[in-house]
Design a protein around this motif. Structure first.
Motif, PDB file in Angstrom:
ATOM      1  N   GLU A 189       1.986   7.340  -6.293  1.00  0.00           N
ATOM      2  CA  GLU A 189       1.023   8.390  -6.608  1.00  0.00           C
ATOM      3  C   GLU A 189       1.641   9.769  -6.337  1.00  0.00           C
ATOM      4  O   GLU A 189       1.510  10.706  -7.136  1.00  0.00           O
ATOM      5  CB  GLU A 189      -0.230   8.208  -5.742  1.00  0.00           C
ATOM      6  CG  GLU A 189      -1.295   9.227  -6.085  1.00  0.00           C
ATOM      7  CD  GLU A 189      -2.654   8.821  -5.530  1.00  0.00           C
ATOM      8  OE1 GLU A 189      -2.765   7.690  -5.021  1.00  0.00           O
ATOM      9  OE2 GLU A 189      -3.573   9.639  -5.613  1.00  0.00           O
ATOM     10  N   GLU A 190       2.376   9.858  -5.217  1.00  0.00           N
ATOM     11  CA  GLU A 190       3.008  11.128  -4.871  1.00  0.00           C
ATOM     12  C   GLU A 190       4.017  11.540  -5.951  1.00  0.00           C
ATOM     13  O   GLU A 190       4.056  12.690  -6.388  1.00  0.00           O
ATOM     14  CB  GLU A 190       3.700  10.970  -3.523  1.00  0.00           C
ATOM     15  CG  GLU A 190       3.963  12.283  -2.822  1.00  0.00           C
ATOM     16  CD  GLU A 190       4.587  12.043  -1.464  1.00  0.00           C
ATOM     17  OE1 GLU A 190       5.605  12.675  -1.175  1.00  0.00           O
ATOM     18  OE2 GLU A 190       4.071  11.181  -0.696  1.00  0.00           O
ATOM     19  N   PHE A 191       4.823  10.570  -6.356  1.00  0.00           N
ATOM     20  CA  PHE A 191       5.810  10.840  -7.404  1.00  0.00           C
ATOM     21  C   PHE A 191       5.136  11.314  -8.691  1.00  0.00           C
ATOM     22  O   PHE A 191       5.562  12.278  -9.326  1.00  0.00           O
ATOM     23  CB  PHE A 191       6.645   9.582  -7.673  1.00  0.00           C
ATOM     24  CG  PHE A 191       7.489   9.692  -8.899  1.00  0.00           C
ATOM     25  CD1 PHE A 191       8.716  10.354  -8.838  1.00  0.00           C
ATOM     26  CD2 PHE A 191       7.070   9.160 -10.112  1.00  0.00           C
ATOM     27  CE1 PHE A 191       9.492  10.484  -9.980  1.00  0.00           C
ATOM     28  CE2 PHE A 191       7.837   9.287 -11.243  1.00  0.00           C
ATOM     29  CZ  PHE A 191       9.052   9.944 -11.179  1.00  0.00           C
ATOM     30  N   CYS A 192       4.055  10.619  -9.047  1.00  0.00           N
ATOM     31  CA  CYS A 192       3.350  10.950 -10.283  1.00  0.00           C
ATOM     32  C   CYS A 192       2.804  12.368 -10.231  1.00  0.00           C
ATOM     33  O   CYS A 192       2.872  13.118 -11.212  1.00  0.00           O
ATOM     34  CB  CYS A 192       2.197   9.970 -10.518  1.00  0.00           C
ATOM     35  SG  CYS A 192       2.780   8.333 -10.971  1.00  0.00           S
ATOM     36  N   ARG A 193       2.266  12.735  -9.080  1.00  0.00           N
ATOM     37  CA  ARG A 193       1.722  14.086  -8.925  1.00  0.00           C
ATOM     38  C   ARG A 193       2.788  15.123  -9.186  1.00  0.00           C
ATOM     39  O   ARG A 193       2.572  16.111  -9.857  1.00  0.00           O
ATOM     40  CB  ARG A 193       1.186  14.260  -7.497  1.00  0.00           C
ATOM     41  CG  ARG A 193      -0.115  13.556  -7.266  1.00  0.00           C
ATOM     42  CD  ARG A 193      -1.249  14.584  -7.122  1.00  0.00           C
ATOM     43  NE  ARG A 193      -2.524  13.904  -7.189  1.00  0.00           N
ATOM     44  CZ  ARG A 193      -3.133  13.371  -6.133  1.00  0.00           C
ATOM     45  NH1 ARG A 193      -2.563  13.463  -4.945  1.00  0.00           N
ATOM     46  NH2 ARG A 193      -4.285  12.776  -6.262  1.00  0.00           N
ATOM     47  N   LYS A 194       3.974  14.864  -8.595  1.00  0.00           N
ATOM     48  CA  LYS A 194       5.058  15.841  -8.728  1.00  0.00           C
ATOM     49  C   LYS A 194       5.504  15.962 -10.177  1.00  0.00           C
ATOM     50  O   LYS A 194       5.860  17.026 -10.647  1.00  0.00           O
ATOM     51  CB  LYS A 194       6.252  15.426  -7.859  1.00  0.00           C
ATOM     52  CG  LYS A 194       6.088  15.893  -6.413  1.00  0.00           C
ATOM     53  CD  LYS A 194       7.328  15.590  -5.611  1.00  0.00           C
ATOM     54  CE  LYS A 194       7.085  15.878  -4.146  1.00  0.00           C
ATOM     55  NZ  LYS A 194       8.052  15.201  -3.294  1.00  0.00           N
ATOM     56  N   SER A 195       5.499  14.835 -10.883  1.00  0.00           N
ATOM     57  CA  SER A 195       5.935  14.896 -12.278  1.00  0.00           C
ATOM     58  C   SER A 195       4.740  15.140 -13.193  1.00  0.00           C
ATOM     59  O   SER A 195       4.845  14.969 -14.395  1.00  0.00           O
ATOM     60  CB  SER A 195       6.674  13.609 -12.661  1.00  0.00           C
ATOM     61  OG  SER A 195       5.844  12.506 -12.380  1.00  0.00           O
TER      62      SER A 195
ATOM     63  N   ILE B 228       0.849  -1.188   0.000  1.00  0.00           N
ATOM     64  CA  ILE B 228       0.000   0.000   0.000  1.00  0.00           C
ATOM     65  C   ILE B 228       0.889   1.244   0.000  1.00  0.00           C
ATOM     66  O   ILE B 228       0.631   2.222  -0.705  1.00  0.00           O
ATOM     67  CB  ILE B 228      -0.932  -0.031   1.224  1.00  0.00           C
ATOM     68  CG1 ILE B 228      -1.902  -1.205   1.054  1.00  0.00           C
ATOM     69  CG2 ILE B 228      -1.684   1.276   1.371  1.00  0.00           C
ATOM     70  CD1 ILE B 228      -2.671  -1.561   2.273  1.00  0.00           C
ATOM     71  N   GLY B 229       1.968   1.162   0.813  1.00  0.00           N
ATOM     72  CA  GLY B 229       2.918   2.282   0.861  1.00  0.00           C
ATOM     73  C   GLY B 229       3.523   2.539  -0.514  1.00  0.00           C
ATOM     74  O   GLY B 229       3.729   3.682  -0.920  1.00  0.00           O
TER      75      GLY B 229
END
Lengths: 508, 361
Positions: free
Chosen positions: B261-267, B254-255
């Motif tokens: 998802e966090e990485f994708c948001r930033k990029s 899950i982590g």
């Protein structure tokens, strides 16, 4: 106003509880009439005043009895009335004076015991001179028959006619500092709030003859003896028994009387509490204008509290400011000093601090008990203010300081404009709580000759032999005082809370 | 405008800045990037002396602020700073926060301070919050107020210390928009940030910090597209690629998806692509590969998104016997993967082991 109602209801409930408790425990008193034999006290519970000789006597005479110690005779009497103790030893003059208000009290002479009573002086040259003067004076009184007259007047079975104005002595004369224990009726007690009694009258005549004036301080005789050793007092009054042990540290005059020791007890229960409430009220507040003494007591309590809060706040604040000074020497000194001083003050009971200040540090000065009490409480309160200030200022996020620095605020302005107002928010609740506990803590100042509310209550109790009423009255007054103070502080806090301020101030 | 010479900052245990020499010109917008713990924050905190440098000199308009005789308070009034944690004064309202310093320090009248404060609040879009207290605002609003507070002193330069790091992802945009606005007005700024797209788009110069100093400096294109030095290359590559190593079945799946998802948001990967990538990971890795791999294994998962072609690819590399997931008996999972992926290619080599490349739709 709702809050006021609530508080008053709570106060009333408290009063009722206390009264019920008192009434119930009063009715538990043992009802037996008992024989005339001392043997009935062999396994009994006996009450003694701490530091009095009767503790030793009781143990000798009744080795199987259990002995409870009390702070003053009024407490012993209250316990006796409630049946908490079954008997107590006291001297005949004292018994006579109690008997006048407590008709149910009876006594048996304890054989083989009698006490010699006299005045106590310092063990040094000055003390010797005074003692010789007093001995000569007592001898004169004895030869002229005046002594017997006075003894009959004060120690007889009828209430003495009191008239001793202490203030007519020569004002310019040398002053004698005298400790009196006004719980020792009829040796020394209070009438119309003035010290009176056999010893006071003798002392007065003595001073008239040898041209002295008197300044008195009302403390327990145990404190008086300590003050005598510390050369704080020239003379100790209060029906002092002359024992070999005391003779080692006290320079006694010749005894002016020899009194029998009796065992006092109640034949019957202490009497209905309810029926006597009205009378108790009259005795405690009205008779001899005692309400004035109570008002004075409240005044003293408030004076000490307010001065200590103001002084302590200033002290703690200055100390804190010094400790964060940019001058390294000053700040290091202030921090070190504050650490040691806080440790010392917080590590000792306030009472002990006060006694040390009064009898040791300021022992030889003329500082009055009130001033010493104020100094003592300033020290305690200052230590609280310092440490609380330190705690709350450190609790303010360091980011606040950085943000202010980044805007160009100097060190000092950052502290006063940004950090301190935020620290105050955390500081204020603890501060008001501490003020309230300070008011209550001042109740110990009676030990250093200050007549605050508690002490006035004690004096009234020991002069009226009223057990509960003065206690309950004092408790209620303290309650109202502290409630009033905390309500006031809450109000101030609400008024100064930036959150509650009108928000649109700038648009106006 | 600001000249920094041989700046060194030492702590008892670490030396974040060994030797920094650099000049900041009027009108520069500088992004400071680099891995954590490389002295980025220390660097800008030295510029307004919130940290006292161990040695070296900092000159601001011909005044040496590292000199003991310098009145640093005065210098700081012309040098704004915006903090990661906002540091608004909680006992003052929003407008008071902004008015306080001009009134206290620049002797501006209350009326003037109020009018200027309201003007600034309007520029950051928060005029209606003037009489609120800071704790009634969201993180993004707080940071906008903090920027307005800094602007109220009319600074020549503003230092931003990770201004969006403490914010919810949803609030990063509003703060970045305000800073972008300031850049357009030609304000000199130094910005420490972890938001690479932001760093690239806003700056005219980029400092990559590492090894106790400014390791590589250049225009955004130079640093982000053609980094020259080894550590810069590795850092820039790493921020474009998401990579995790899975060694046991106790891995936090899950982590993994949250981090992805966090990485994708930033990029700035589209939301649809994120879902698909997560779904591919779930099915391929958890459902198909894990049951086959046994107790101990080495499974490396990488995700890369290229904005130019809007292409997202995932690679799974694992040891052990050759196994092509396309031949798995788990039909359902395979179907789900096909829904999310354009292609699933399998290769096997002696050196690399199994390699699965998935192109996300």
């Amino acid at each position: 106003m709702k809050a006021v109602k609530k508080i008053l209801c709570a106060a009333l409930a408290l009063l009722i509880c206390l009264v019920c408790f008192a009434a119930c425990s009063g009715s538990e008193t043992e009802g037996g009439t008992g024989g005339d034999e001392l043997t009935r006290f062999e396994d009994a519970k006996l009450g003694v005043v701490t530091g009095s000789l009767f503790g030793g006597y009781s143990k000798e005479q009744f080795p199987n009895a259990s002995i409870s110690e009390f702070n003053n005779f009024a407490d012993v009497l209250m316990a006796l009335k409630q049946g908490k103790v079954e008997g107590t030893m006291l001297d005949r003059p004292n018994f006579n004076s109690v008997k006048r208000t407590e008709s149910g009290l009876s006594c048996l002479t304890v054989p083989a015991y009698s006490v010699e009573i006299g005045f106590g002086f310092q063990k040094n040259d000055g003390g010797n001179t005074l003692r010789e003067q007093m001995n000569g004076f007592l001898q004169e009184l004895g030869e002229s028959g005046k002594l017997q007259e006075l003894l009959d007047k004060w120690y007889g079975e009828t209430e003495p006619q009191v008239s001793v104005p202490l203030n007519e002595l020569n004002d310019n004369a040398k002053s004698l500092k005298v400790s009196i224990d006004t719980t020792r009726k009829p040796f020394v007690y209070r009438y119309n709030n003035e010290p009176v009694g056999f010893e006071i009258e003798v002392l007065y005549l003595f001073c008239e003859k040898y041209d002295y004036k008197i300044t008195v301080e009302d403390v327990s005789f145990a404190s008086g003896l300590a003050g005598l050793a510390g050369e704080k007092y020239d003379l100790v009054c209060g029906g002092l028994y002359m024992t070999p042990e005391r003779k080692e540290s006290v320079n006694f005059s010749d005894p002016y009387m020899k009194a029998d020791v009796v065992m006092a007890f109640f034949d019957e229960g202490g009497g209905g509490f309810w029926s006597s409430v009205g009378e108790s009220f009259e005795k405690t507040f009205v008779r001899e204008g005692r309400w004035k003494a109570i008002l004075q007591g409240i005044g003293t309590t408030l004076l000490i509290s307010v001065s200590a809060v103001l002084g302590g706040t200033v002290l703690g604040f200055l100390l804190y400011l010094a400790s964060r000074s940019k001058y390294k020497g000053l700040s290091a000194f202030a921090r070190g000093f504050a650490r040691v001083y806080s440790k010392i003050i917080t590590g000792m009971p306030t009472l002990v601090v006060l006694m040390l200040l009064f009898y040791v540090v300021f022992g030889k000065t003329d500082l009055s008990g009130v001033v010493v009490a104020i100094i003592g409480f300033i020290l305690t309160f200052g230590s609280f203010v310092y440490s609380q200030l330190k705690l709350t200022v450190e609790g303010v996020d360091v980011g606040q300081t950085e943000a202010a620095y980044a805007l160009g605020y100097s060190r000092n302005r950052t502290f006063f404009r940004i950090v301190l107002p935020q620290a105050m928010k955390m500081f204020a609740p603890a501060y008001s709580a501490e003020i309230v506990s300070l008011v209550k803590a001042t109740s110990v100042v009676g030990y250093i000759a200050v007549e605050d509310l508690t002490k006035v209550g004690d004096i009234i109790r020991s002069n009226t032999y009223e057990a509960f009423f003065p206690l309950i009255a004092v408790a209620l007054i303290y309650f109202l005082l502290t409630w009033g103070i905390s309500a006031l502080l809450d109000l101030v806090r609400r008024k100064t809370d930036p959150r509650k301020r009108k928000r649109s101030f700038v648009e106006a | 405008m600001i000249r920094i010479e041989h700046l060194k900052k030492e702590y008892p245990n670490v030396t974040p800045l060994k030797d920094v020499t650099v000049t900041i010109n009027r009108g520069d917008v500088i992004s400071v990037i680099g891995p954590s713990g490389t002295g980025k924050s220390t660097f800008i905190r030295c510029i307004n002396r919130l940290e006292t440098p161990t040695s070296g000199e900092i000159w601001v308009d011909d005044e040496c602020i590292t000199d003991k005789k310098c009145d640093i308070c005065k210098v700081r009034r012309k040098m704004g700073m915006v903090f990661q944690s906002f540091n608004l004064f909680p006992h003052m309202t929003v407008i008071e926060n902004i008015m306080a310093a001009p009134m206290d320090l620049n002797k501006v009248s209350k009326k003037e301070a109020y009018e200027e404060g309201m003007r600034l609040l309007r520029t950051v879009g928060l005029a209606d919050k003037a009489n609120n207290f800071p704790d009634e605002l969201s993180g993004g609003q707080k940071q906008r107020v903090a920027i307005a507070r800094t602007l109220a002193m009319k600074p020549d330069i503003i230092l931003f210390d990770e201004p969006t790091s403490a914010l919810d992802p949803t609030m990063v945009g509003e703060v970045q928009a305000v800073i972008r606005d300031l850049a357009r007005q030609g304000l000199t700024m130094v910005i420490v940030t972890h938001e690479m797209h932001f760093a690239r788009e806003i700056a005219n110069r980029v400092f990559y910090m590492d090894e106790g100093g400014i390791y590589e400096e250049g225009t955004p294109e130079e640093i982000f597209d053609h980094p020259k030095r080894e550590k810069t290359i590795r850092f820039i590559k790493h921020i474009k690629v998401f990579e995790r190593l899975i060694e046991s079945k106790d891995f936090d799946f899950i982590g993994f998806n949250t981090a992805l998802e966090e990485f994708c948001r930033k990029s700035q990967t589209p939301q649809k692509t994120i879902y698909r990538a997560q779904s591919v990971f779930e099915e391929l890795c958890v459902q198909i590969l894990l049951p086959v791999l046994g107790e101990k294994f080495n499974l490396s998962v990488t995700f890369e998104y290229s904005q130019d072609g809007e292409i997202a690819t995932m690679q799974f590399v694992y040891g052990g016997a050759p196994f092509d997931p396309n031949t798995s008996e788990n039909i359902l999972s395979l179907k789900l993967i096909q829904n999310a992926a354009e292609s699933v290619e399998y290769e096997y080599s002696e050196e690399e082991g199994n390699l699965v490349t998935v192109k996300i739709k």
